[in-house]
Design a protein around this motif. Structure first.
Motif, short mmCIF file in Angstrom:
data_model
loop_
_atom_site.label_atom_id
_atom_site.label_comp_id
_atom_site.label_asym_id
_atom_site.label_seq_id
_atom_site.Cartn_x
_atom_site.Cartn_y
_atom_site.Cartn_z
N HIS A 26 39.18 43.08 40.31
CA HIS A 26 39.26 44.05 39.21
C HIS A 26 37.92 44.75 39.06
O HIS A 26 36.89 44.20 39.45
N GLU A 27 37.92 45.93 38.43
CA GLU A 27 36.66 46.54 38.06
C GLU A 27 36.06 45.71 36.93
O GLU A 27 36.75 45.42 35.95
N GLY A 28 34.81 45.34 37.04
CA GLY A 28 34.16 44.57 35.97
C GLY A 28 34.89 43.28 35.66
O GLY A 28 35.40 43.09 34.55
N LEU A 30 34.07 40.06 35.25
CA LEU A 30 33.50 38.83 34.67
C LEU A 30 34.15 38.42 33.34
O LEU A 30 34.53 37.27 33.15
N PRO A 32 37.18 39.27 32.06
CA PRO A 32 38.54 38.76 32.28
C PRO A 32 38.57 37.34 32.86
O PRO A 32 39.40 36.52 32.46
N TYR B 211 40.59 52.73 30.08
CA TYR B 211 40.51 51.37 29.58
C TYR B 211 40.57 51.38 28.06
O TYR B 211 39.95 52.23 27.42
N ARG B 254 41.44 45.75 28.06
CA ARG B 254 40.44 44.70 28.30
C ARG B 254 40.03 44.10 26.97
O ARG B 254 39.87 44.83 25.99
N LEU B 272 32.30 46.12 29.44
CA LEU B 272 33.41 46.42 30.36
C LEU B 272 32.99 46.19 31.81
O LEU B 272 33.79 45.80 32.66
N GLU B 273 31.72 46.46 32.09
CA GLU B 273 31.23 46.27 33.45
C GLU B 273 30.97 44.80 33.76
O GLU B 273 30.65 44.45 34.90
N PHE B 292 30.46 52.49 34.90
CA PHE B 292 30.06 52.45 36.32
C PHE B 292 29.31 53.73 36.71
O PHE B 292 29.48 54.26 37.81
#
Ligand SMILES: Cc1cc2nc3c(=O)[nH]c(=O)nc-3n(C[C@H](O)[C@H](O)[C@H](O)COP(=O)(O)O)c2cc1C
Ligand code: SF4
Ligand code: FES
Lengths: 152, 511
Positions: A26-28, A30, A32, B211, B254, B272-273, B292
Motif C-alpha cells: 500500500h502507499e504509506g 506503516l 495500516p 484518501y 485511512r 498518511l505517509e 508523497f
C-alpha cells in the motif's frame, strides 16, 4: 445479540510478518500495519518492531518513533475490556473528569478492564461519552458505565 | 398495509440505544418495513423513530424499547409523538444544503442517494472543463470548513495549475475539535455526498487518487464509508471510468491513531505517509508539494461535501446564503451542558444567543448558562455578555475568537474557568507534536503555572500571560499558536474566576 468483547490473540512473530507483508505494498503502509497488529494482538509487541522494519526496509528506530508518537498504540496488552472515556470540553461540562477518575479508580485493581482517556468521540451533544469495546455510549455516569462493562 | 419505519443507525443514536429499539420493532411482529438512516441531528431526541403516516414522516422520541409496542399500536396518540419531523421548529428553521439527506435516506443505498438528487453535481462536473469547475467553486465563495476558512477555489486552482504525473485529493476527516461532530454525522448519514465531492475535486484538478484520513475514534464512520466506497466503485461512480467519462478516480479510507495534531494538514500528510505526525514547514504548500511530494488538495469533510450542491445548483445559489465574506451555510454543532444539543445548518450570521437559547433551550442541568467555548479546544470562551455576536468568520475574529469548525460547547455556572484555562495548556502538552520548544515546553509550564494560579498565587497570572505571548509568537502551527485563545479569553472574560490576580491585570491587558 450481545456484541462479543474483543479477545486478542497472543503475539506471534510469524503472524506479524504475514500481516506486514500483506499490507506492505500500500502507499504509506506503516499505520495500516500497526492498526492491523493492534486489532489482532491488542497492542504492539516490542518484537514486532524489527519484523516491520525488515518488511518495510526501515530502521527499527523509525518504526519505534512512529509507534510511540501515536496515542492509540499500546505497548502492553490491554484487559479484556477497553473503556475509552472522553475527557474533552463538552464532556467536561457534564462531569467527565469525575466520571473518568471514578471509573479508573474502580477498575484499577481489575486486570480485565483497561481505562483510557480520549479527547472527543463526536458525541458532544450526548455527553459524557465513552467507547466501550468499540461501542459508543452517551449520557453516562459512573454506575451505568461500570454496569455496561460488567454486562459484557 | 406494510408500515414504513425509519430508525437511525449513526453512532450518536446507537449510543442512546437505537439498536435495541430496532430489535424491539422486529420482535413486535408488526407488519413493518424498517429503513436504517443517519441522524437528523436532533440529538436530544435520539433514538428518534419515524413512522410514515398519511405520506408524512412522523417522529417519536426519545424512544426506549419498552415504548415500541405502544407507539406501534397508538400511533400519533402516543405521548412521545412529535408530529411530522420536518415541522419540528429546530429542523424546520434550518437551511439544509449539505445535510439535506441526513436522517432521510439509507446512507449506504446509492439508489436512495440518486432518488434524492445525488450525483447531479458530479454528472455536471464530468461534462465540464476542469478550469470551469474550479471557477464555479471559486464563485460560490466557499471557504474551508476545517477551521482556517481559506477559499477552496483558490486552493484548487493552485493544484490544477501544478504539473505532475500524480495528484491527490485528501479529505481531512480527523475532526479532532472537541464539541464538533458534523463531519461524523455527514459521513455516517450521507457518505456518498463526500465521495461525490471528492470525485468532483479529482476531476477539477486532475487527481485520480483520494484518501479520507479518518480519526480512529470513529469506528462507525469507518464502516459506513468503507461500504459506501465499495458500492460506489461497483456502480462506476468510482474507478477507471467515473460515470462513463473516461476519467479515473478512486479512493480509500485511512485511519488516524489518536493524535489531535494529525488534523493539521501537513501533519496529516506525514501520518498518511507512515511517519510521526510532525508538522511540516510551509512553504511548500501541500497544493504544490503535498502527499508523497505531489500536488494535493486537502480539504475538510464539509468543504468537500458542499461541492456537489454548488455544481448541481450553481455557484450563485450557494453564495446567496450567508453574510459578508462568510458565504453559504455553516453547520453549527451545539453540545456540552445544553438541553437540546444537535446539528444546526444555517446561513452564517446566527447569534450565539439564538443558538444557545432558542435552539439549545439553555442548560441540561437547568442552571444558568455561564460560558460557551466556540471553535474547539483552541477556541475562545465567551461570556453571556457577548452573546449577540453573530457567528461569522470576521465578527468572531474581531472579538478575539474563531468560528473554527463550528462547535459550540455550553457550560453552566458550576464551571471553573481557571480549570478550563489549565486544561487548554494540558491538552496542548498532551497533543504537541514536539517540533517547537514554545509549544512543547511552554504548554507544560503553562499547566504548572495555572496550578499556582489556582492555588492562589496572583503573580502567576502575569507569567501565564507572558507564556501565552511566547507560545503565540514562537509556534509553528496553531496548536501552540492558538492555545492563548482559550486561556486569555478565560482570564479576560471571567475575571471573577481569578480573584487573586493583581488588581486591574485583566483590564489592563484587555485595553
Ligand atoms: C492543530 C490543528 C488541528 C486541526 N484539525 C483539523 C481537523 O480535525 N479537521 C480539519 O478539517 N482541519 C483541521 N485543521 C485545519 C487543517 O490544517 C487545514 O486547514 C484544513 O484541513 C484545510 O481544509 P479546508 O480548507 O477545507 O478547511 C487543524 C489545524 C490545526 C493547526
Ligand atoms: S506548535 Fe506545537 S504542534 Fe504545532 S508544530 Fe509546534 S510543536 Fe508541533
Ligand atoms: S467532547 Fe466528549 S464526545 Fe466530544
Amino acid at each position: 445479540m450481545k456484541p462479543q468483547a474483543p479477545r486478542f490473540d497472543a503475539f506471534d512473530a510469524d503472524a506479524c510478518r504475514e500481516i506486514a507483508q500483506d499490507l506492505a505494498n500500500h502507499e504509506g503502509p506503516l499505520l495500516p500495519i500497526l492498526h492491523a497488529l493492534q486489532d489482532r494482538f491488542g497492542y504492539i509487541d516490542q518484537a514486532a518492531l524489527p519484523v516491520i522494519a525488515d518488511v518495510l526496509n526501515l530502521s527499527r528506530a523509525e518504526v519505534h518513533g512512529v509507534v510511540t508518537f501515536y496515542h492509540d498504540f499500546r505497548s502492553r496488552p490491554p484487559g479484556r475490556h477497553v473503556v475509552k472515556i472522553c475527557r474533552a470540553e463538552a464532556c467536561q461540562a457534564l462531569g467527565a473528569q469525575k466520571l473518568f477518575d471514578e471509573v479508573a479508580a474502580a477498575s484499577a485493581e481489575n486486570g480485565a478492564v483497561t481505562v483510557e482517556a480520549v479527547y472527543c468521540l463526536g458525541n458532544c451533544a450526548l455527553s459524557p461519552a465513552a467507547l466501550i469495546d468499540g461501542d459508543l455510549h452517551g449520557r453516562l455516569d459512573t454506575t451505568r458505565t461500570l454496569d455496561l462493562v460488567a454486562g459484557r | 398495509m406494510t408500515t414504513k419505519i425509519y430508525v437511525p443507525c449513526d453512532a450518536a443514536s446507537l449510543s442512546m440505544g437505537a439498536e435495541a429499539v430496532a430489535d424491539a420493532i422486529r420482535e413486535s411482529g408488526a407488519d413493518v418495513a424498517v429503513t436504517r438512516t443517519g441522524t437528523r441531528g436532533l440529538l436530544w431526541l435520539e433514538p428518534l423513530l419515524e413512522i410514515e403516516i398519511s405520506g408524512r414522516r412522523v417522529g417519536f422520541g426519545p424512544v426506549t424499547p419498552d415504548d415500541v409496542p405502544g407507539i406501534l399500536t397508538r400511533g400519533e396518540a402516543h405521548p412521545l409523538c412529535l408530529g411530522p419531523v420536518e415541522d419540528i421548529p429546530y429542523l424546520k428553521s434550518q437551511q439544509r444544503l449539505t445535510f439535506q439527506r441526513c436522517g432521510v435516506i439509507d446512507p449506504v443505498s446509492l439508489d436512495d442517494y440518486k432518488a434524492h438528487g445525488g450525483l447531479k453535481g458530479l454528472t455536471h462536473a464530468v461534462a465540464m472543463a476542469p478550469q470551469a469547475i474550479v471557477e464555479e467553486v471559486t464563485e460560490s465563495g466557499l471557504r474551508g470548513r476545517g477551521g482556517a476558512g481559506f477559499p477552496t477555489g483558490i486552493k484548487w486552482n493552485t493544484v490544477l495549475k501544478a504539473k505532475a504525473p500524480q495528484k491527490y485529493i485528501v479529505c481531512n476527516a480527523d475532526e479532532g475539535d472537541s464539541g464538533t461532530f458534523a463531519d461524523r454525522i455527514l459521513m455516517e448519514g450521507d457518505p456518498f455526498l463526500l465521495i461525490e465531492g471528492m470525485a468532483i475535486a479529482g476531476r477539477a484538478v486532475g487527481a485520480t487518487r483520494g484518501y479520507i484520513y479518518l480519526r480512529s475514534e470513529y469506528p462507525h464512520a469507518f464502516r459506513t464509508l468503507s461500504r459506501a466506497i465499495e458500492t460506489a466503485r461497483a456502480a462506476g461512480v468510482l474507478g477507471d471510468d467515473v460515470l462513463g467519462s473516461g476519467v479515473a478516480f478512486d479512493m480509500e479510507v485511512r485511519l488516524g491513531a489518536g493524535a489531535y495534531i494529525c488534523g493539521e494538514e501537513t501533519s496529516l500528510l506525514e501520518s498518511l505517509e507512515g511517519r510521526r505526525g510532525q508538522v511540516r514547514f510551509k512553504p511548500p504548500l501541500p497544493a504544490v508539494e503535498g502527499l508523497f511530494n505531489k500536488p494535493t488538495v486537502i480539504n475538510n469533510v464539509l468543504s468537500l461535501a458542499a461541492v456537489p450542491t454548488i455544481l448541481a445548483e450553481g455557484a450563485a445559489y450557494y453564495r446567496d446564503f450567508g453574510t459578508g465574506r462568510s458565504r453559504g451555510t455553516l453547520p453549527i454543532q451545539l453540545g456540552g451542558n445544553v438541553k437540546r444539543g444537535g446539528l444546526i445548518e444555517r446561513a452564517f450570521g446566527l447569534s450565539l444567543r439564538e443558538i444557545v437559547e432558542d435552539y439549545g433551550g439553555g442548560t441540561l442541568t437547568g442552571q444558568p448558562v455561564h460560558a460557551v467555548q466556540v471553535g474547539g479546544p483552541l477556541g475562545a470562551y465567551w461570556p453571556t455578555a457577548l452573546f449577540d455576536t453573530p457567528l461569522d468568520y470576521e465578527a468572531f475574529a474581531a472579538r478575539g475568537g474563531m468560528v473554527g469548525h463550528g462547535g459550540v460547547v455550553v457550560f453552566d455556572d458550576t464551571v471553573d474557568m481557571a480549570q478550563q484555562a489549565r486544561f487548554a495548556f494540558e491538552f496542548c502538552a498532551i497533543e504537541s507534536c514536539g517540533k517547537c520548544t514554545p509549544c512543547r515546553i511552554g504548554s507544560t509550564r503553562g499547566a504548572e503555572t495555572m496550578d499556582r494560579v489556582i492555588a492562589g498565587d496572583g503573580e502567576a497570572v502575569n507569567l501565564v500571560r507572558d507564556l501565552c505571548g511566547v507560545m503565540q509568537d514562537g509556534s509553528l502551527c496553531a496548536l501552540g499558536g492558538l492555545t492563548h485563545m482559550p486561556v486569555l479569553s478565560a482570564l479576560d472574560n471571567f475575571p471573577d474566576h481569578f480573584p487573586n490576580q493583581f488588581p486591574g491585570a485583566a483590564r489592563d491587558a484587555a485595553e
